[in-house]
Scaffold this motif. Structure first.
Motif, PDB file in Angstrom:
ATOM      1  N   LYS A 386       8.877 -30.674  26.654  1.00  0.00           N
ATOM      2  CA  LYS A 386       9.809 -29.795  25.961  1.00  0.00           C
ATOM      3  C   LYS A 386      10.569 -28.954  26.985  1.00  0.00           C
ATOM      4  CE  LYS A 386       8.611 -30.901  21.744  1.00  0.00           C
ATOM      5  NZ  LYS A 386       9.554 -31.512  20.793  1.00  0.00           N
ATOM      6  N   ARG A 387      11.823 -28.651  26.667  1.00  0.00           N
ATOM      7  CA  ARG A 387      12.615 -27.798  27.543  1.00  0.00           C
ATOM      8  C   ARG A 387      12.209 -26.333  27.341  1.00  0.00           C
ATOM      9  NH1 ARG A 387      18.685 -30.105  26.842  1.00  0.00           N
ATOM     10  NH2 ARG A 387      17.974 -30.315  24.709  1.00  0.00           N
ATOM     11  N   VAL A 388      12.028 -25.630  28.445  1.00  0.00           N
ATOM     12  CA  VAL A 388      11.602 -24.239  28.377  1.00  0.00           C
ATOM     13  C   VAL A 388      12.657 -23.391  27.652  1.00  0.00           C
ATOM     14  CG1 VAL A 388      11.063 -22.175  29.743  1.00  0.00           C
ATOM     15  CG2 VAL A 388      10.185 -24.417  30.443  1.00  0.00           C
ATOM     16  N   SER A 389      13.932 -23.687  27.859  1.00  0.00           N
ATOM     17  CA  SER A 389      14.989 -22.907  27.201  1.00  0.00           C
ATOM     18  C   SER A 389      14.888 -23.021  25.688  1.00  0.00           C
ATOM     19  CB  SER A 389      16.366 -23.384  27.669  1.00  0.00           C
ATOM     20  OG  SER A 389      16.562 -24.756  27.341  1.00  0.00           O
ATOM     21  N   GLU A 390      14.501 -24.206  25.162  1.00  0.00           N
ATOM     22  CA  GLU A 390      14.360 -24.375  23.717  1.00  0.00           C
ATOM     23  C   GLU A 390      13.160 -23.583  23.192  1.00  0.00           C
ATOM     24  OE1 GLU A 390      14.157 -28.518  22.880  1.00  0.00           O
ATOM     25  OE2 GLU A 390      16.284 -28.877  23.311  1.00  0.00           O
ATOM     26  N   GLY A 415      17.561 -19.719  34.496  1.00  0.00           N
ATOM     27  CA  GLY A 415      17.697 -20.590  35.664  1.00  0.00           C
ATOM     28  C   GLY A 415      18.063 -22.018  35.263  1.00  0.00           C
ATOM     29  N   PRO A 416      17.840 -22.985  36.175  1.00  0.00           N
ATOM     30  CA  PRO A 416      18.154 -24.387  35.876  1.00  0.00           C
ATOM     31  C   PRO A 416      17.279 -24.913  34.725  1.00  0.00           C
ATOM     32  CG  PRO A 416      17.731 -24.050  38.228  1.00  0.00           C
ATOM     33  CD  PRO A 416      17.312 -22.800  37.532  1.00  0.00           C
ATOM     34  N   GLU A 417      17.793 -25.918  34.005  1.00  0.00           N
ATOM     35  CA  GLU A 417      17.036 -26.498  32.891  1.00  0.00           C
ATOM     36  C   GLU A 417      15.766 -27.169  33.431  1.00  0.00           C
ATOM     37  OE1 GLU A 417      18.315 -26.324  29.422  1.00  0.00           O
ATOM     38  OE2 GLU A 417      16.170 -26.380  29.545  1.00  0.00           O
ATOM     39  N   VAL A 418      14.615 -26.863  32.797  1.00  0.00           N
ATOM     40  CA  VAL A 418      13.346 -27.404  33.264  1.00  0.00           C
ATOM     41  C   VAL A 418      12.485 -27.752  32.062  1.00  0.00           C
ATOM     42  CG1 VAL A 418      12.352 -25.092  33.455  1.00  0.00           C
ATOM     43  CG2 VAL A 418      11.359 -26.966  34.766  1.00  0.00           C
ATOM     44  N   GLU A 419      11.648 -28.782  32.189  1.00  0.00           N
ATOM     45  CA  GLU A 419      10.756 -29.219  31.107  1.00  0.00           C
ATOM     46  C   GLU A 419       9.296 -29.034  31.511  1.00  0.00           C
ATOM     47  OE1 GLU A 419      13.391 -32.752  28.947  1.00  0.00           O
ATOM     48  OE2 GLU A 419      11.666 -33.271  30.206  1.00  0.00           O
ATOM     49  N   ILE A 420       8.457 -28.839  30.481  1.00  0.00           N
ATOM     50  CA  ILE A 420       7.005 -28.788  30.699  1.00  0.00           C
ATOM     51  C   ILE A 420       6.326 -29.660  29.650  1.00  0.00           C
ATOM     52  CG2 ILE A 420       6.925 -26.503  31.757  1.00  0.00           C
ATOM     53  CD1 ILE A 420       6.166 -25.366  29.022  1.00  0.00           C
ATOM     54  N   GLU A 421       5.087 -30.052  29.948  1.00  0.00           N
ATOM     55  CA  GLU A 421       4.284 -30.825  29.011  1.00  0.00           C
ATOM     56  C   GLU A 421       3.392 -29.842  28.250  1.00  0.00           C
ATOM     57  OE1 GLU A 421       2.557 -35.329  29.364  1.00  0.00           O
ATOM     58  OE2 GLU A 421       2.403 -33.984  31.081  1.00  0.00           O
ATOM     59  N   CYS A 422       3.567 -29.743  26.915  1.00  0.00           N
ATOM     60  CA  CYS A 422       2.885 -28.664  26.193  1.00  0.00           C
ATOM     61  C   CYS A 422       2.839 -28.954  24.697  1.00  0.00           C
ATOM     62  CB  CYS A 422       3.625 -27.343  26.413  1.00  0.00           C
ATOM     63  SG  CYS A 422       5.287 -27.325  25.682  1.00  0.00           S
ATOM     64  N   ARG A 423       2.087 -28.092  24.002  1.00  0.00           N
ATOM     65  CA  ARG A 423       2.201 -27.974  22.543  1.00  0.00           C
ATOM     66  C   ARG A 423       3.221 -26.861  22.293  1.00  0.00           C
ATOM     67  NH1 ARG A 423      -4.133 -28.333  21.881  1.00  0.00           N
ATOM     68  NH2 ARG A 423      -4.385 -30.491  21.200  1.00  0.00           N
ATOM     69  N   GLU A 424       4.419 -27.231  21.894  1.00  0.00           N
ATOM     70  CA  GLU A 424       5.543 -26.298  21.835  1.00  0.00           C
ATOM     71  C   GLU A 424       5.234 -25.072  20.978  1.00  0.00           C
ATOM     72  OE1 GLU A 424      10.314 -26.505  20.814  1.00  0.00           O
ATOM     73  OE2 GLU A 424       8.928 -27.815  19.754  1.00  0.00           O
ATOM     74  N   VAL A 425       4.677 -25.275  19.767  1.00  0.00           N
ATOM     75  CA  VAL A 425       4.448 -24.166  18.843  1.00  0.00           C
ATOM     76  C   VAL A 425       3.485 -23.145  19.450  1.00  0.00           C
ATOM     77  CG1 VAL A 425       3.511 -23.533  16.569  1.00  0.00           C
ATOM     78  CG2 VAL A 425       4.972 -25.541  16.807  1.00  0.00           C
ATOM     79  N   GLN A 426       2.500 -23.617  20.216  1.00  0.00           N
ATOM     80  CA  GLN A 426       1.533 -22.682  20.807  1.00  0.00           C
ATOM     81  C   GLN A 426       2.168 -21.834  21.898  1.00  0.00           C
ATOM     82  OE1 GLN A 426      -1.994 -24.838  21.967  1.00  0.00           O
ATOM     83  NE2 GLN A 426      -2.727 -24.975  19.864  1.00  0.00           N
ATOM     84  N   ILE A 427       3.060 -22.414  22.705  1.00  0.00           N
ATOM     85  CA  ILE A 427       3.745 -21.618  23.733  1.00  0.00           C
ATOM     86  C   ILE A 427       4.690 -20.606  23.072  1.00  0.00           C
ATOM     87  CG2 ILE A 427       5.168 -21.689  25.824  1.00  0.00           C
ATOM     88  CD1 ILE A 427       2.379 -22.997  26.061  1.00  0.00           C
ATOM     89  N   LYS A 528       1.864 -25.909  34.329  1.00  0.00           N
ATOM     90  CA  LYS A 528       2.175 -27.118  35.083  1.00  0.00           C
ATOM     91  C   LYS A 528       3.273 -27.906  34.382  1.00  0.00           C
ATOM     92  CE  LYS A 528      -2.486 -27.755  36.987  1.00  0.00           C
ATOM     93  NZ  LYS A 528      -3.656 -28.669  37.072  1.00  0.00           N
ATOM     94  N   LYS A 529       4.121 -28.547  35.175  1.00  0.00           N
ATOM     95  CA  LYS A 529       5.153 -29.395  34.582  1.00  0.00           C
ATOM     96  C   LYS A 529       4.537 -30.622  33.928  1.00  0.00           C
ATOM     97  CE  LYS A 529       8.851 -27.984  37.738  1.00  0.00           C
ATOM     98  NZ  LYS A 529       9.816 -28.430  38.774  1.00  0.00           N
ATOM     99  N   SER A 530       3.481 -31.157  34.528  1.00  0.00           N
ATOM    100  CA  SER A 530       2.766 -32.317  33.980  1.00  0.00           C
ATOM    101  C   SER A 530       1.274 -32.015  34.023  1.00  0.00           C
ATOM    102  CB  SER A 530       3.064 -33.585  34.790  1.00  0.00           C
ATOM    103  OG  SER A 530       4.438 -33.903  34.715  1.00  0.00           O
ATOM    104  N   LEU A 531       0.573 -32.359  32.929  1.00  0.00           N
ATOM    105  CA  LEU A 531      -0.852 -32.056  32.825  1.00  0.00           C
ATOM    106  C   LEU A 531      -1.693 -33.220  33.333  1.00  0.00           C
ATOM    107  CD1 LEU A 531      -0.923 -30.399  29.290  1.00  0.00           C
ATOM    108  CD2 LEU A 531      -0.640 -29.310  31.513  1.00  0.00           C
TER     109      LEU A 531
END
Length: 534
Positions: A386-390, A415-427, A528-531
């Motif tokens: 998921k994108r952090v900005s979203e 900052g620049p667009e970046v993605e992370i591996e996550c459960r979006e609703v929990q973040i 982390k970007k990738s888990l």
């Protein structure tokens, strides 16, 4: 040691069940308070409009009864689902405008609301006690505003009738289990609506305890207590909350027997388990494993309870966030309707209005989608990129109206667009917890801002949530990550937000901590970007 452990666990489990019930009644009472306030307020806004129209018409010599004004009142009534009728009454208590076409000519000069407004020059608006309507013979409350003649003297009323069955229908949609309670009363506990429904209780006053009398006199907005009902004798975990705009209270109660049903079962099981320990260690091991699964279930319930508590805190802001677009839609629809009657208005103007209506509807839908996603249980969600900005955007959608109402500036450095591996609703839940904490902490400050900044390294993303507060005392910072620890007033926090946020981030193989060295109050989320494991 085993007996001591049993007593300790049983007591903690008991407190957890009671706290969960208290949180549930407090959150639901907050939602009902907003709904009831809104029902009365929207009715009064229409009455203000009708009051102005009728006063001006009478000052210009318009004769009544008048079919045009009957249709005008009917049109206004059809906009509000809670209103049964709008009427205008002259100074003698006779109907002069009726959205039903003056089908009933009975006088209302004997009604309490008529006499009250007639004899109280300083009061312009009044909500009656429950009365049986002379027109349709059902229980209603009457929202009334006085009209004045050219000399500023009493010249009648405009009134809106809200059936008690409207609130009854809304309350019955909510399931609080066997012996649950939802009630609407005036500040003196005169019954308007009570679920379970006892029609003989309508218009009657419930006996008042000393604690309730003190509550009415205080500035507190709610009390939560364990009390036995004088109506049906049921003992309940009960929250009584004052309405924000009107002298009413809403009460929400859950049967104490229902709340403790599972706890009592679990206690009996533990007692049996202690007896079985004498037989052998194997039985103890089985029960221990079962207890661990129960603790995990309670942890997940605590996460969901914290999320619902956050929703309760945001309810007022979200209501404003939705109400503003609705006002725009109403205005544009009215303008377009008027344009359609004018052949000189170009078609492009109407299409422009309709495009704005569609865009505003999409805005409301976006808010509702965010609420639905946030409120559901996300423990079983798969990890996804998921994108952090979203994620930040979804959190702000749920909070920004309340920040705007409190004059708090939100600063973003994504900052620049970046993605992370996550459960979006929990973040999102973690960010909402931090934003709500910041709002509570700085809303009385002269300088109020909250900044969300995002940076990245090769392997991780770092999110800072900083507000204009001057930091947290060491003794508070040392304990604030512990479950149920809170410095907020009663009814304004569960004490679970930071501990649950820390658990969520650690479950994402990240870090969640408070930066003591910063000059302002700052929390850090490292992800982390990738888990390694999903």
């Amino acid at each position: 040691m085993l007996l001591g452990g049993f007593v300790y666990e049983s007591y903690n489990s008991y407190k957890t069940q009671i706290h969960k019930a208290e949180t549930e009644t407090e959150n639901l009472s907050r939602v009902l308070q907003e709904h009831i306030d809104s029902s009365f307020h929207s009715t009064d806004l229409v009455l203000l409009e009708l009051q102005h129209i009728i006063q001006r018409a009478r000052s210009e010599g318009v004769k009544f009864p008048n079919e045009f004004f009957n249709r005008l009142f009917l049109e206004r009534r059809l906009r509000l689902p809670q209103v049964r009728s709008f009427k205008a009454i002259d100074k003698n208590g006779n109907y002069i405008v009726d959205d039903g076409g003056l089908q009933n000519y009975k006088t209302v000069k004997d009604r309490e609301y008529f006499q009250f407004l007639k004899n109280n020059p300083a009061v312009e608006m009044h909500i009656s006690k429950p009365v049986i309507s002379k027109t349709n013979h059902i229980w209603v409350v009457v929202v009334a505003r006085k009209m004045l003649d050219k000399n500023g003297k009493f010249d009648g009323l405009v009134i809106g009738s809200i059936p008690l069955s409207y609130f009854k229908g809304q309350f019955e949609k909510l399931d609080l289990g066997k012996d649950g309670l939802i009630g609407l009363y005036d500040i003196n506990l005169l019954t308007h609506v009570r679920i379970p429904w006892y029609v003989e209780q309508v218009g009657r006053t419930i006996p008042q305890s000393e604690r309730y009398k003190n509550f009415v006199k205080s500035s507190d907005s709610l009390i939560t207590t364990e009390a036995q009902s004088p109506v049906d004798g049921v003992k309940r975990i009960l929250t009584i909350r004052k309405l924000s705009l009107y002298p009413y209270v809403v009460s929400v109660g859950i049967s104490a027997d229902q709340v403790l049903k599972e706890w009592k079962k679990r206690t009996v099981i533990y007692l049996v388990f202690m007896m079985m320990v004498v037989i052998g260690f194997a039985a103890f091991l089985i029960m221990y494993l079962w207890s661990q699964s129960e603790l995990e279930a309670q942890r997940q319930q605590a996460i969901q309870a914290s999320k619902l508590s956050s929703l309760g805190e945001m309810a007022s802001g979200v209501a404003h966030e939705i109400n503003n677009p609705l006002t725009i839609i109403s205005a544009l629809a009215t303008r377009t309707k008027k344009n359609l009657r004018d052949p000189n208005v170009p078609q492009e103007k109407n299409e422009e209005n309709l495009d704005r209506i569609i865009a505003t509807v999409d805005r409301i839908a976006k808010i509702i989608r965010g609420l639905r996603a946030f409120s559901r249980d996300s423990n079983g969600d798969a990890f996804a990129r998921k994108r952090v900005s979203e994620i930040v955007g979804m959190a702000l959608e749920l909070c920004q109206e309340k920040f705007r109402d409190n004059g708090i500036e939100i600063k973003l450095e994504l900052g620049p667009e970046v993605e992370i591996e996550c459960r979006e609703v929990q973040i999102v839940q973690v960010l909402v917890n931090l934003l709500n904490n910041s709002l509570d902490a700085i809303q009385q400050f002269p300088v109020k801002w909250v900044k969300i900044s995002v940076s990245e390294t090769e392997e991780k993303v770092v999110i800072h949530v900083t507000d204009s507060g001057l930091g947290i005392k060491k003794e508070v910072a040392d304990q604030m990550m512990l479950p149920f620890y809170t410095t907020k007033d009663i009814g304004k926090g569960t004490g679970l937000g930071l501990s649950i946020s820390k658990g969520i981030i650690e479950a994402h193989e990240g870090k969640f901590y408070y930066r003591r060295e910063d000059s302002h109050t700052s929390f850090v989320i490292e992800l982390k970007k990738s888990l390694n494991k999903i």
